[in-house]
Design an enzyme around this catalytic site. Sequence first.
Site, PDB file in Angstrom:
ATOM      1  N   SER A  39       0.822  -1.220   0.000  1.00 36.33           N
ATOM      2  CA  SER A  39       0.000   0.000   0.000  1.00 36.33           C
ATOM      3  C   SER A  39       0.849   1.260   0.000  1.00 36.33           C
ATOM      4  CB  SER A  39      -0.923   0.000   1.217  1.00 36.33           C
ATOM      5  OG  SER A  39      -0.175  -0.182   2.399  1.00 36.33           O
ATOM      6  N   ASN A 126      -1.637  -2.803  13.412  1.00 36.12           N
ATOM      7  CA  ASN A 126      -3.102  -2.702  13.416  1.00 36.12           C
ATOM      8  C   ASN A 126      -3.589  -1.465  14.173  1.00 36.12           C
ATOM      9  OD1 ASN A 126      -2.824  -5.088  12.108  1.00 36.12           O
ATOM     10  ND2 ASN A 126      -3.639  -6.375  13.757  1.00 36.12           N
ATOM     11  N   THR A 171     -41.792  24.731  -8.250  1.00 34.42           N
ATOM     12  CA  THR A 171     -42.031  23.400  -7.696  1.00 34.42           C
ATOM     13  C   THR A 171     -42.343  22.563  -8.933  1.00 34.42           C
ATOM     14  OG1 THR A 171     -44.385  23.794  -7.353  1.00 34.42           O
ATOM     15  CG2 THR A 171     -42.937  24.257  -5.489  1.00 34.42           C
ATOM     16  N   HIS A 172     -41.920  21.323  -8.919  1.00 34.47           N
ATOM     17  CA  HIS A 172     -42.073  20.461 -10.110  1.00 34.47           C
ATOM     18  C   HIS A 172     -41.396  21.073 -11.338  1.00 34.47           C
ATOM     19  CE1 HIS A 172     -45.214  18.432  -7.710  1.00 34.47           C
ATOM     20  NE2 HIS A 172     -45.567  19.665  -7.391  1.00 34.47           N
ATOM     21  N   SER A 293     -16.080  24.093 -27.286  1.00 30.49           N
ATOM     22  CA  SER A 293     -16.314  22.823 -27.967  1.00 30.49           C
ATOM     23  C   SER A 293     -15.327  22.723 -29.109  1.00 30.49           C
ATOM     24  CB  SER A 293     -17.748  22.808 -28.503  1.00 30.49           C
ATOM     25  OG  SER A 293     -17.846  21.941 -29.614  1.00 30.49           O
ATOM     26  N   LYS A 299     -19.787  27.622 -28.508  1.00 35.18           N
ATOM     27  CA  LYS A 299     -20.093  27.004 -27.218  1.00 35.18           C
ATOM     28  C   LYS A 299     -19.220  27.468 -26.067  1.00 35.18           C
ATOM     29  CE  LYS A 299     -22.171  23.325 -26.707  1.00 35.18           C
ATOM     30  NZ  LYS A 299     -23.467  22.878 -26.219  1.00 35.18           N
ATOM     31  N   ASN A 301     -19.226  25.762 -22.379  1.00 32.56           N
ATOM     32  CA  ASN A 301     -19.909  24.725 -21.607  1.00 32.56           C
ATOM     33  C   ASN A 301     -19.599  24.831 -20.111  1.00 32.56           C
ATOM     34  OD1 ASN A 301     -21.000  23.593 -23.943  1.00 32.56           O
ATOM     35  ND2 ASN A 301     -19.122  22.422 -24.316  1.00 32.56           N
ATOM     36  N   GLU A 306     -20.914  20.662 -14.173  1.00 29.27           N
ATOM     37  CA  GLU A 306     -21.246  19.322 -14.674  1.00 29.27           C
ATOM     38  C   GLU A 306     -20.344  18.263 -14.040  1.00 29.27           C
ATOM     39  OE1 GLU A 306     -22.212  19.192 -19.153  1.00 29.27           O
ATOM     40  OE2 GLU A 306     -21.064  21.025 -18.862  1.00 29.27           O
ATOM     41  N   TYR A 333      -8.842  -7.017  13.351  1.00 26.91           N
ATOM     42  CA  TYR A 333      -8.270  -6.467  12.118  1.00 26.91           C
ATOM     43  C   TYR A 333      -8.235  -7.522  11.022  1.00 26.91           C
ATOM     44  CZ  TYR A 333      -5.140  -4.524   8.673  1.00 26.91           C
ATOM     45  OH  TYR A 333      -4.619  -4.071   7.496  1.00 26.91           O
ATOM     46  N   GLN A 338      -7.100  -2.441   4.583  1.00 28.48           N
ATOM     47  CA  GLN A 338      -6.163  -1.635   3.804  1.00 28.48           C
ATOM     48  C   GLN A 338      -6.880  -0.933   2.649  1.00 28.48           C
ATOM     49  OE1 GLN A 338      -2.010  -2.927   3.343  1.00 28.48           O
ATOM     50  NE2 GLN A 338      -2.442  -3.054   1.160  1.00 28.48           N
ATOM     51  N   LYS A 341      -8.301   3.034   2.384  1.00 30.31           N
ATOM     52  CA  LYS A 341      -7.544   4.269   2.190  1.00 30.31           C
ATOM     53  C   LYS A 341      -7.830   4.988   0.880  1.00 30.31           C
ATOM     54  CE  LYS A 341      -4.355   2.571   5.366  1.00 30.31           C
ATOM     55  NZ  LYS A 341      -5.270   1.404   5.466  1.00 30.31           N
TER      56      LYS A 341
HETATM   57  N1  ARG Z   1      -1.083  -1.395   5.477  1.00 36.76           N
HETATM   58  C1  ARG Z   1      -1.939  -1.977   6.458  1.00 36.76           C
HETATM   59  C2  ARG Z   1      -3.325  -1.327   6.407  1.00 36.76           C
HETATM   60  O1  ARG Z   1      -3.432  -0.349   5.772  1.00 36.76           O
HETATM   61  C3  ARG Z   1      -1.345  -1.789   7.813  1.00 36.76           C
HETATM   62  C4  ARG Z   1      -1.794  -2.769   8.828  1.00 36.76           C
HETATM   63  C5  ARG Z   1      -1.300  -4.118   8.463  1.00 36.76           C
HETATM   64  N2  ARG Z   1      -1.478  -5.027   9.523  1.00 36.76           N
HETATM   65  C6  ARG Z   1      -1.315  -6.337   9.310  1.00 36.76           C
HETATM   66  N3  ARG Z   1      -1.483  -7.094  10.315  1.00 36.76           N
HETATM   67  N4  ARG Z   1      -1.015  -6.792   8.139  1.00 36.76           N
HETATM   68  O2  ARG Z   1      -4.303  -1.797   6.970  1.00 36.76           O
END
Ligand code: ARG
Length: 488
Positions: A39, A126, A171-172, A293, A299, A301, A306, A333, A338, A341
């Site tokens: 990650s 965790n 309204t409507h 455009s 145009k 826009n 939007e 956990y 993960q 995020k």
């Molecule tokens: N990168 C992990 C997360 O975002 C961190 C926690 C990982 N914990 C584990 N026991 N693998 O959740």
Amino acid sequence: MSAAAPTSSPHDQLAGKAQAWSALFSEPMSDLVKRYTASVFFDQRLWQADIAGSLAHAEMLAAQGIISGEDHAAIQQGMATITQEIEAGAFDWKLDLEDVHLNIEARLTQLAGDAGKRLHTGRSRNDQVATDVRLWLRGEIDLIDGLLRELQLALVQVAEQNVDTILPGFTHLQVAQPVSFAHHLLAYVEMFVRDEARMRDVRRRVNVLPLGSAALAGTTYPLDRERVARTLAMEGVCQNSLDGVSDRDFAIEFSAAASLVMLHISRLSEELVLWMNQSVGFIRIADRFTTGSSIMPQKKNPDVPELARGKTGRVVGHLMGLITLMKGQPLAYNKDNQEDKEPLFDTVDTLKDTLRIFAEMIGGQMNPATGAKEGGITVNAAAMRAAAMKGYATATDLADYLVKKGLPFRDAHETVAHAVRAAQAQGVDLSELPLATLQGFHPAIAADVFDVLSLEGSLNARKTLGGTAPVQVRAQIARHRQRLAGEE
Ligand code: ARG
């Protein structure tokens, strides 16, 4: 990747080895699995929160005699170096080290030796990650709060200039009754006031400390969790370790609050787009918020409103994603978490950009030379007024007039329906019918009827609290101004 030495620790990786865990593993992780499970390329944005959490933890470990003062000092020094490296863009983020936590810890160990290896005492990733996300989100909520107020200020500013600008209220999506354009804008201010309150409420539950929950069951070391919470300016400590590491309600709540903000912006966008349509022509937005455009030279826009409408789908989608992410998870956990995020980060990015752009598109930009804002929306009051004159927007006023002359409301309603039908047949407004014609519908009608049939008369008559009468609208603007000038 180099051939694995399965006995290496995360910290040894920097020495060129490739297996992150321990002697337990008999073969290295494949590159595909590494990429799949890592990650670091998105969670590195948590680095400041991660370092703040680690420093608070280390300070407490030292205060409790769990690590020495020298180790604490070495950790502080190492973290200062890492901060500089990250800020300078010189930090070498490694996919092999999976996430922001292991990357920073490994570099710390490189810099501080055994002190770095002691930092993780009484802690798990965790509770570490849960703490980091909360700290980071708390800061983002504070920024969002400020941006919500900027947008309110922009709307109030345009409202101030348009208390007496009259447009047809629908309204409507059909002409209903005339309203002040300021009143219409202040309806959105009310929505953003509620959004602000929701964000502040969510913040209270975000700002609670999981650290000390350790992996799931708490820890054998004599931690002082309250001390860590105070250091991090958190309002409390998670009271159950299993819940502490696995609760993501706070992220879902935040996404729900963010979805409502976007929903309000999306409704406003829909109106802006409608108002900019050539056959309506109520407003223009500055050219820098529009695009041309590639084929139609005429145009301009309204891409920004939007896109905001479209991005609302994306933010609501993240909310659904987070809810679905959690629904099947047993305690405590799970690695599923993960996946919280990217939706959360994208929600924050999208929301902040949208709020910024809307505040500027509506209220304009500060001109430092004049100290005034310029380049916000341009209002075409004449087009609004012309539209309000169509569709018999003051028909209710005529009915109310007859009620005041003694008719039961239902009878008045029916009488006015006849008058509207006659006016329609002649292609004129009610106010354009001669008095004698109007009196033909009811003898109680007198010359003063034309006061109530005017747009101004209609507005002025709606003086109830929260109504569109300019006197009420001015009072609301004053209330908002005072509120926005204060801390609350
Ligand atoms: N990168 C992990 C997360 O975002 C961190 C926690 C990982 N914990 C584990 N026991 N693998 O959740």
